[in-house]
Design a protein around this motif. Sequence first.
Motif, PDB file in Angstrom:
ATOM      1  N   GLU A  56      84.071  22.669  35.508  1.00  0.00           N
ATOM      2  CA  GLU A  56      83.807  22.958  34.101  1.00  0.00           C
ATOM      3  C   GLU A  56      85.106  22.929  33.294  1.00  0.00           C
ATOM      4  O   GLU A  56      85.166  22.361  32.195  1.00  0.00           O
ATOM      5  CB  GLU A  56      83.137  24.318  33.962  1.00  0.00           C
ATOM      6  N   HIS A 107      72.406  25.969  23.454  1.00  0.00           N
ATOM      7  CA  HIS A 107      73.135  25.627  24.674  1.00  0.00           C
ATOM      8  C   HIS A 107      73.900  24.320  24.495  1.00  0.00           C
ATOM      9  O   HIS A 107      75.077  24.218  24.877  1.00  0.00           O
ATOM     10  CB  HIS A 107      72.141  25.519  25.827  1.00  0.00           C
ATOM     11  N   THR A 126      66.862  25.688  37.219  1.00  0.00           N
ATOM     12  CA  THR A 126      66.726  25.965  35.787  1.00  0.00           C
ATOM     13  C   THR A 126      65.905  24.897  35.096  1.00  0.00           C
ATOM     14  O   THR A 126      65.092  25.193  34.207  1.00  0.00           O
ATOM     15  CB  THR A 126      68.105  26.081  35.114  1.00  0.00           C
ATOM     16  N   GLU A 146      83.399  26.106  38.846  1.00  0.00           N
ATOM     17  CA  GLU A 146      84.235  26.722  37.805  1.00  0.00           C
ATOM     18  C   GLU A 146      85.396  25.805  37.442  1.00  0.00           C
ATOM     19  O   GLU A 146      85.706  25.613  36.260  1.00  0.00           O
ATOM     20  CB  GLU A 146      84.750  28.065  38.286  1.00  0.00           C
ATOM     21  N   SER A 157      73.817  24.754  36.464  1.00  0.00           N
ATOM     22  CA  SER A 157      74.444  26.081  36.496  1.00  0.00           C
ATOM     23  C   SER A 157      74.833  26.538  35.098  1.00  0.00           C
ATOM     24  O   SER A 157      74.739  27.729  34.772  1.00  0.00           O
ATOM     25  CB  SER A 157      75.668  26.072  37.416  1.00  0.00           C
ATOM     26  N   LEU A 158      75.246  25.601  34.249  1.00  0.00           N
ATOM     27  CA  LEU A 158      75.566  25.956  32.865  1.00  0.00           C
ATOM     28  C   LEU A 158      74.314  26.409  32.128  1.00  0.00           C
ATOM     29  O   LEU A 158      74.356  27.358  31.337  1.00  0.00           O
ATOM     30  CB  LEU A 158      76.205  24.760  32.135  1.00  0.00           C
ATOM     31  N   SER A 175      68.385  33.847  31.667  1.00  0.00           N
ATOM     32  CA  SER A 175      67.785  35.186  31.644  1.00  0.00           C
ATOM     33  C   SER A 175      66.979  35.452  30.379  1.00  0.00           C
ATOM     34  O   SER A 175      66.216  36.418  30.310  1.00  0.00           O
ATOM     35  CB  SER A 175      68.875  36.252  31.783  1.00  0.00           C
ATOM     36  N   ALA A 204      80.710  27.676  44.087  1.00  0.00           N
ATOM     37  CA  ALA A 204      80.940  28.371  42.821  1.00  0.00           C
ATOM     38  C   ALA A 204      82.366  28.159  42.323  1.00  0.00           C
ATOM     39  O   ALA A 204      82.591  27.923  41.126  1.00  0.00           O
ATOM     40  CB  ALA A 204      80.655  29.862  42.983  1.00  0.00           C
ATOM     41  N   ALA A 251      71.664  27.821  33.473  1.00  0.00           N
ATOM     42  CA  ALA A 251      71.285  29.143  33.985  1.00  0.00           C
ATOM     43  C   ALA A 251      72.152  30.231  33.371  1.00  0.00           C
ATOM     44  O   ALA A 251      71.655  31.287  32.967  1.00  0.00           O
ATOM     45  CB  ALA A 251      71.408  29.156  35.509  1.00  0.00           C
ATOM     46  N   ARG A 252      73.435  29.974  33.284  1.00  0.00           N
ATOM     47  CA  ARG A 252      74.349  30.962  32.725  1.00  0.00           C
ATOM     48  C   ARG A 252      74.151  31.125  31.228  1.00  0.00           C
ATOM     49  O   ARG A 252      74.258  32.218  30.683  1.00  0.00           O
ATOM     50  CB  ARG A 252      75.797  30.540  33.007  1.00  0.00           C
ATOM     51  N   SER A 253      73.838  30.026  30.560  1.00  0.00           N
ATOM     52  CA  SER A 253      73.761  30.036  29.103  1.00  0.00           C
ATOM     53  C   SER A 253      72.524  30.752  28.577  1.00  0.00           C
ATOM     54  O   SER A 253      72.591  31.526  27.621  1.00  0.00           O
ATOM     55  CB  SER A 253      73.790  28.593  28.590  1.00  0.00           C
ATOM     56  N   TYR A 254      71.352  30.494  29.220  1.00  0.00           N
ATOM     57  CA  TYR A 254      70.130  31.086  28.654  1.00  0.00           C
ATOM     58  C   TYR A 254      69.053  31.408  29.680  1.00  0.00           C
ATOM     59  O   TYR A 254      67.947  31.815  29.310  1.00  0.00           O
ATOM     60  CB  TYR A 254      69.534  30.155  27.595  1.00  0.00           C
TER      61      TYR A 254
END
Length: 243
Positions: free
Chosen positions: A35, A109, A129, A32, A79-80, A87, A28, A82-85
């Motif tokens: 990115e 996204h 994802t 980070e 991972s981007l 949920s 993780a 998953a974080r972006s959309y």
Amino acid sequence: MPTAKSARQTTRETAPRKRRPRDSLSRAVILEAAEKIAERDGLEGLTFGALGTELQAHSTSIYRHFRDKDELVLELIDSLRARSYGSELVSTGDWRDDLRLISRLIHEHYLRYPAFAMQMAARTTRRPTEFKNVEFALDAFRRAGLEDDEAVVATRVFGNFTRAVSALEASLQVLPDEERTMDELAWAVEYRHLSADDYPNIHRVADKLRPVGDPRLFFDGVEMLLESVEARIAAKKRKKRAK
């Protein structure tokens, strides 16, 4: 002669740095930092050396968590997503609205992360994802009434359209301002002055032409694809009734 960008990158990679505490790296933490580097220097600037400098760690320590840069990039892309959309990808109960939903989320996204657009469009990450996206689209097309073979094709066509157009729009965002302005002006000015003799169809609709980056085009395209699916299903029903 080195560019200013490469000089800055070299300076970052060779500058003295404090030693990072042992065993303080994780996937993780590395993602980070990756990115941050990619958004600042582009994916070509995302090297394990640059990561080591950013994380105040020896670059070889990155290999304990990622086999190589390709594995790191694929993990970053997923991972981007998953974080972006991740949920927000919840079925509405209507197959058409589900496909509108997933296309909109992916489109947003790509525009949110234009630096990664071409990699996101071209690569297969083989990660959660991406699997969820494919499952969601396949389920929608099967609920629409398509047989398995048809649903597979429809999922691929719909996905390719969504990613390709989204990547195109995102790539326009990272063009130099002057180049983007000139391209936009071409549709607003140059196309409108083409000869009716040489280009009769362009001349006929010149005042209606939309520039490549017109955001309405993406959603118009989605609706055209949905209408095509509906037409195929209706044709199949008519064929069955005729037997």
